[in-house]
Design an enzyme around this catalytic site. Structure first.
Site, mmCIF file in Angstrom:
data_model
loop_
_atom_site.group_PDB
_atom_site.id
_atom_site.type_symbol
_atom_site.label_atom_id
_atom_site.label_comp_id
_atom_site.label_asym_id
_atom_site.label_seq_id
_atom_site.Cartn_x
_atom_site.Cartn_y
_atom_site.Cartn_z
ATOM 1 N N ASP A 96 0.839 -1.196 0.000
ATOM 2 C CA ASP A 96 0.000 0.000 0.000
ATOM 3 C C ASP A 96 0.880 1.255 0.000
ATOM 4 O OD1 ASP A 96 -2.727 1.200 0.449
ATOM 5 O OD2 ASP A 96 -1.718 1.959 2.244
ATOM 6 N N GLU A 105 1.773 -0.109 -4.910
ATOM 7 C CA GLU A 105 0.779 0.878 -5.321
ATOM 8 C C GLU A 105 1.485 2.214 -5.546
ATOM 9 O OE1 GLU A 105 -3.468 2.725 -3.748
ATOM 10 O OE2 GLU A 105 -1.803 2.473 -2.339
#
Length: 615
Positions: A327, A356
């Site tokens: 993330d 990400e």
């Protein structure tokens, strides 16, 4: 203070242990690891006043670190010659006898652990929001030690989905043709509200009790492996939650980025590589908190960075993971996150990690992939194997609603792929139309099944690793404008008492079954078609909003045709002679229709796709 009960302690030292040590992390380790220089974080009231020693000639203490917080002690160990079993760590005050001891466990690695194969372009990744997928164990819906309780009537509340719910429905996923599962985080999140997304973690060595236990998570990986499926953990390196026990008693002031205290990120990730960026703008991007309840971890602090490296390796080794999705990868310290990534890939050379990096150009996204020639301009390398094609995702949110113009319609998909040369490894890029943070495509397409089919056909047949979002294969809707909870609805049939059960054919509507059958046929074909996994891509400039491309290698070729018009189209085959290479026939794997490729034209229905295996 919190008491850990799962570490091995001899009776002679147990009473002292319980009074002096609350936690040791990692809780145990393994022999024969590449990461054999272990740093133990030892936590207990005034633990820093003690001096550690070890009664084992094969294990060396290489350092002892103390911080301004007397409740922490960091012990560095050389395990290169260590053997399986427990070894005793003695704690004493200067010049005095041993006050108490602790028995730390070293375990044997699973066979072939180092050589595990991570997810890759042969996989189809299914993204699950665990709280919203299926409730297999209603007994763990709430937990006395965790603040937020079950409230399924609240879109932003906890609904009760859990690990057992996923395990119970693996037959469904296998039938669909899925080969890998990416769950949003499942580690403990003790926020008072919105904890179901689990990105504000409060204990990174513990599965949230409302999902299950560490053993349950390990079982999920095992059950997937029995089916030749893979498990990807959603890992957060950038921040923890404000309720994390270490945030409440910081090991050192610099464990988190402070201004002092809170300041929000400006989210301008371009400052990571912008040669014209001001220092203050770059600082607020990298060091600013993602939100007020998510303190930003300082990856420049070696104690923090090593803690994160060891935590990630621990989960991979313990649970048997096949990959990580990281993330907010591009928000952290550039050098720190590269060091973290390289350490994991050095431990598991065939593993995979996707980060990400939600940016708006192929050049910016490709900067973050390992061996990027763009990043090399700045002598930088992330060592990150995989990134996500967010530019394609943005295009797919509207392209199938558009009529053809110079720069509208399917031409936008074509133009996205013209930038593939920027990526060092284009087959190791996630391709997707949606995820848990975006609008649902079935909402954007107004529930039109034909537009969904065009999108899913493209994702499944182009280069890269297809990633799909739970429920879209049965037409699930959701409007992000109404809040994130609306794009994270409960899967129908995942709860006792649901009026419909879309996990079964009998429980699906006619439309749901049509979408499921289409997706399943496509995915199961892809699963066994190597040319789609690693073959080259050749595409042709769209004409009349019809896009034609080929996936090919020396043994096989597949022709994909996507008609983005509402009307039927006819196109001339002569233009594609260099790819057809004299093939006389082809079979559409979606309808089993046979095409005579010696004819000059092919007809295609409006808003339909063809996936033709050439003979």
């Amino acid at each position: 203070m919190y008491k850990i009960t799962f570490l091995f302690v001899f009776i002679v030292s147990f009473s002292c242990y319980s009074q002096n040590i609350d936690r040791i992390e990692p809780p145990f380790w393994w022999i024969d690891m590449n990461h054999n220089q272990l740093e133990l974080m030892i936590y207990g009231e005034n633990i820093s006043q003690y001096n550690p020693s070890i009664e084992n000639s094969n294990i060396l203490i290489t350092g002892v670190k103390r911080t301004e917080n007397k409740n922490y002690l960091f012990l560095n160990l050389d395990l290169e010659k260590a053997a399986i079993g427990a070894f005793k760590i003695n704690f004493s005050k200067k010049g005095k006898r041993t006050n108490f001891s602790y028995n730390y466990q070293l375990k044997e690695r699973n066979e072939n652990s180092k050589r595990r194969i991570g997810f890759n372009s042969s996989d189809i990744v299914y993204l699950i929001m665990p709280d919203r997928f299926a409730n297999g164990n209603p007994k763990n819906d709430s937990h006395p030690d965790l603040t937020e309780k079950l409230n399924r009537s609240d879109k932003g509340g906890r609904h009760g989905g859990d690990i057992k719910g996923i395990v119970d429905n693996l037959d469904y996923l296998e039938e669909l043709g899925v080969t890998a599962i990416w769950n949003t985080p499942m580690l403990e999140d003790n926020d008072a509200r919105g904890s179901y997304h689990t990105y504000a973690q409060s204990d990174v060595y513990k599965i949230d009790a409302r999902y299950g236990t560490n053993s349950d998570y390990k079982k999920l990986a095992s059950e997937l492996h029995k089916r030749d499926m893979k498990l990807i953990m959603d890992y957060v390196t950038n921040h923890w939650g404000a309720e994390h026990w270490m945030i409440k008693d910081l090991p050192t002031y610099s464990w988190i980025n402070q201004f002092p205290g809170y300041a929000n990120s400006n989210y301008r990730m371009t400052t990571q590589y912008d040669t014209n960026a001001s220092e203050i703008d770059a600082k607020y991007c990298m060091d600013g908190w993602f939100v007020r309840t998510m303190p930003d971890l300082n990856q420049r602090n070696p104690l923090v960075l090593n803690y994160l490296i060891q935590n990630a390796i621990w989960w991979i080794e313990y649970a048997g993971l096949d990959g990580l999705r990281v993330d907010t990868y591009s928000y952290g310290d550039k050098e720190g996150i590269a060091t973290w990534t390289k350490a994991i890939m050095d431990e598991y050379p065939n593993f995979n990690i996707v980060g990400e990096a939600w940016l708006n150009s192929s050049a910016a996204i490709s900067y973050w992939q390992k061996d990027s020639k763009i990043a090399a301009i700045q002598s930088y390398n992330t060592y990150l194997p995989s990134v996500m094609d967010f530019t394609l995702q943005a295009i797919l949110s509207s392209a199938f609603n558009e009529k053809a113009t110079w720069n509208k319609g399917i031409i936008r998909v074509y133009e996205n792929f013209t930038n593939d040369f920027m990526y060092p490894n284009i087959n190791n890029v996630f391709v997707f139309a949606e995820n848990h943070d975006t609008q649902r495509i079935n909402h954007l397409y107004n529930g039109d099944p034909d537009k969904y089919k065009l999108a899913i056909t493209l994702i499944a047949t182009t280069r890269g690793i297809p990633q799909v979002y739970y429920g879209s294969e049965i037409g699930m809707l959701g409007n992000k404008d109404l809040g994130d909870g609306d794009i994270r609805r409960d899967f129908p049939g995942g709860w006792n008492g649901d009026s419909k059960n879309a996990f079964t054919k009998a429980g699906r509507t006619e439309k749901q079954q049509d979408l499921f059958e289409y997706t399943s046929k496509l995915f199961n074909w892809r699963k066994n078609t190597k040319v789609i996994h690693t073959g080259k891509l050749k595409h042709y400039i769209p004409e009349n909003n019809v896009y034609v491309y080929f996936r090919y290698n020396e043994e096989k070729s597949v022709m994909v045709v996507i008609n983005n018009n509402a009307e039927n189209q006819v196109f001339n085959l002569k233009r594609f002679a260099e790819s057809l290479k004299g093939a006389s026939k082809g079979k559409d794997i979606l309808t089993d229709e046979i095409f005579d490729l010696t004819k000059s034209e092919i007809h295609i229905t409006g808003k339909k796709a063809l996936v033709i295996e050439l003979n």
